[in-house]
Design a protein around this motif. Structure first.
Motif, short mmCIF file in Angstrom:
data_model
loop_
_atom_site.label_atom_id
_atom_site.label_comp_id
_atom_site.label_asym_id
_atom_site.label_seq_id
_atom_site.Cartn_x
_atom_site.Cartn_y
_atom_site.Cartn_z
N ARG A 190 0.14 10.04 -3.99
CA ARG A 190 -0.77 10.37 -2.89
C ARG A 190 -0.05 10.45 -1.55
O ARG A 190 -0.61 10.89 -0.55
N PHE A 207 -11.41 6.45 4.01
CA PHE A 207 -11.17 7.52 3.04
C PHE A 207 -9.68 7.73 2.75
O PHE A 207 -9.34 8.39 1.77
N THR A 208 -8.80 7.19 3.60
CA THR A 208 -7.37 7.30 3.32
C THR A 208 -6.84 6.02 2.68
O THR A 208 -5.64 5.86 2.49
N LYS A 209 -7.74 5.10 2.35
CA LYS A 209 -7.33 3.83 1.76
C LYS A 209 -6.84 4.05 0.33
O LYS A 209 -7.37 4.88 -0.39
N ILE A 210 -5.81 3.33 -0.02
CA ILE A 210 -5.30 3.40 -1.39
C ILE A 210 -5.79 2.16 -2.12
O ILE A 210 -5.55 1.05 -1.70
N ASP A 211 -6.49 2.38 -3.23
CA ASP A 211 -6.95 1.24 -4.03
C ASP A 211 -5.76 0.68 -4.80
O ASP A 211 -5.10 1.40 -5.54
N GLY A 212 -5.51 -0.60 -4.60
CA GLY A 212 -4.34 -1.21 -5.23
C GLY A 212 -4.48 -1.34 -6.74
O GLY A 212 -5.45 -1.88 -7.22
N GLU A 213 -3.51 -0.77 -7.43
CA GLU A 213 -3.53 -0.96 -8.88
C GLU A 213 -2.77 -2.23 -9.19
O GLU A 213 -1.87 -2.63 -8.46
N LYS A 214 -3.17 -2.88 -10.25
CA LYS A 214 -2.53 -4.15 -10.61
C LYS A 214 -1.13 -3.89 -11.17
O LYS A 214 -0.91 -2.91 -11.86
N CYS A 215 -0.22 -4.77 -10.82
CA CYS A 215 1.16 -4.59 -11.31
C CYS A 215 1.26 -4.97 -12.79
O CYS A 215 0.56 -5.83 -13.24
N ILE A 231 2.24 1.77 -3.49
CA ILE A 231 1.16 2.28 -4.36
C ILE A 231 0.94 3.77 -4.08
O ILE A 231 0.82 4.58 -5.01
N GLN A 259 0.83 -1.21 0.00
CA GLN A 259 0.00 0.00 0.00
C GLN A 259 0.86 1.26 0.00
O GLN A 259 0.53 2.24 -0.65
#
Lengths: 66, 132
Positions: free
Chosen positions: A37, B124-132, A31, A28
């Motif tokens: 961010r 709200f501070t979560k980061i959505d994981g993008e695929k590698c 990312i 995380q």
């Protein structure tokens, strides 16, 4: 802050998780840095620069930052 | 300890402490309402849920120490949002009770509200994981 982390990481063929393991941070965190961010602390920025054998300013671009 | 291990430990601690908290809340209220006890025993039973709150907060503090800087920042942001919501709601409702005769609400609700607001802050501070 814009950065070249994704470019440098993929250049080495590393996944986000693999890079996280090398730096002892979570996926995380990788990312969050790659997407701009989250700006890493100075110690983490130095670790990144050493890992990719470049200068911090070659990796991070503060142009346009206040 | 790796950040992922620290997170697993934190989430496990949160799930267990909150499960025991709920059991202590309902268990203590059932037992106190349905059985006769000396005042001191009632005090001890009534304080049991608060020990679970301490247990949860201790787990959060341990996670703060063991995880990486970004996860630490998310934890602090979530808790800060929880504290802000608690302060705004409790002080606002306190004035309503004091000056406008609003019905009394137990202080018991402070912790659940803090958890809900803190959880929302973390979401709200979560980061959505993008695929590698």
């Amino acid at each position: 802050m814009k950065n070249r982390l994704k470019e440098l990481r993929t250049g080495q063929g590393w996944s986000q998780a693999a890079l996280g393991d090398k730096l002892d941070v979570s996926r995380q965190t990788i990312i969050a840095i790659e997407t701009g961010r989250y700006d890493p602390s100075l110690p983490l920025a130095f670790k990144l620069a050493r890992l990719f054998d470049c200068r911090i300013e070659d990796m991070f671009d503060d142009e346009g930052e206040n | 300890m790796s950040p992922s291990t620290a997170k697993k430990r934190y989430l496990t601690n949160t799930a267990i402490s909150m499960g025991v908290y709920l059991a202590a809340v309902f268990g203590a209220s059932y037992v106190i309402k349905n059985f006769e006890f000396a005042a001191v025993v009632k005090y001890i039973l009534a304080v049991l849920p608060a020990l679970c709150v301490w247990w949860f907060l201790w787990g959060a503090y341990r996670f703060y120490q063991e995880t990486d800087e970004f996860e630490r920042s998310r934890l602090i942001t979530g808790m800060l949002i929880g504290i802000l919501v608690i302060l705004v709601v409790t002080s606002g409702y306190g004035f309503l009770e004091l000056l406008a005769d609003a019905p009394h609400i137990s202080l018991f609700w402070v912790f659940p509200l803090f958890c809900a607001a803190g959880g929302l802050g973390r979401y709200f501070t979560k980061i959505d994981g993008e695929k590698c």
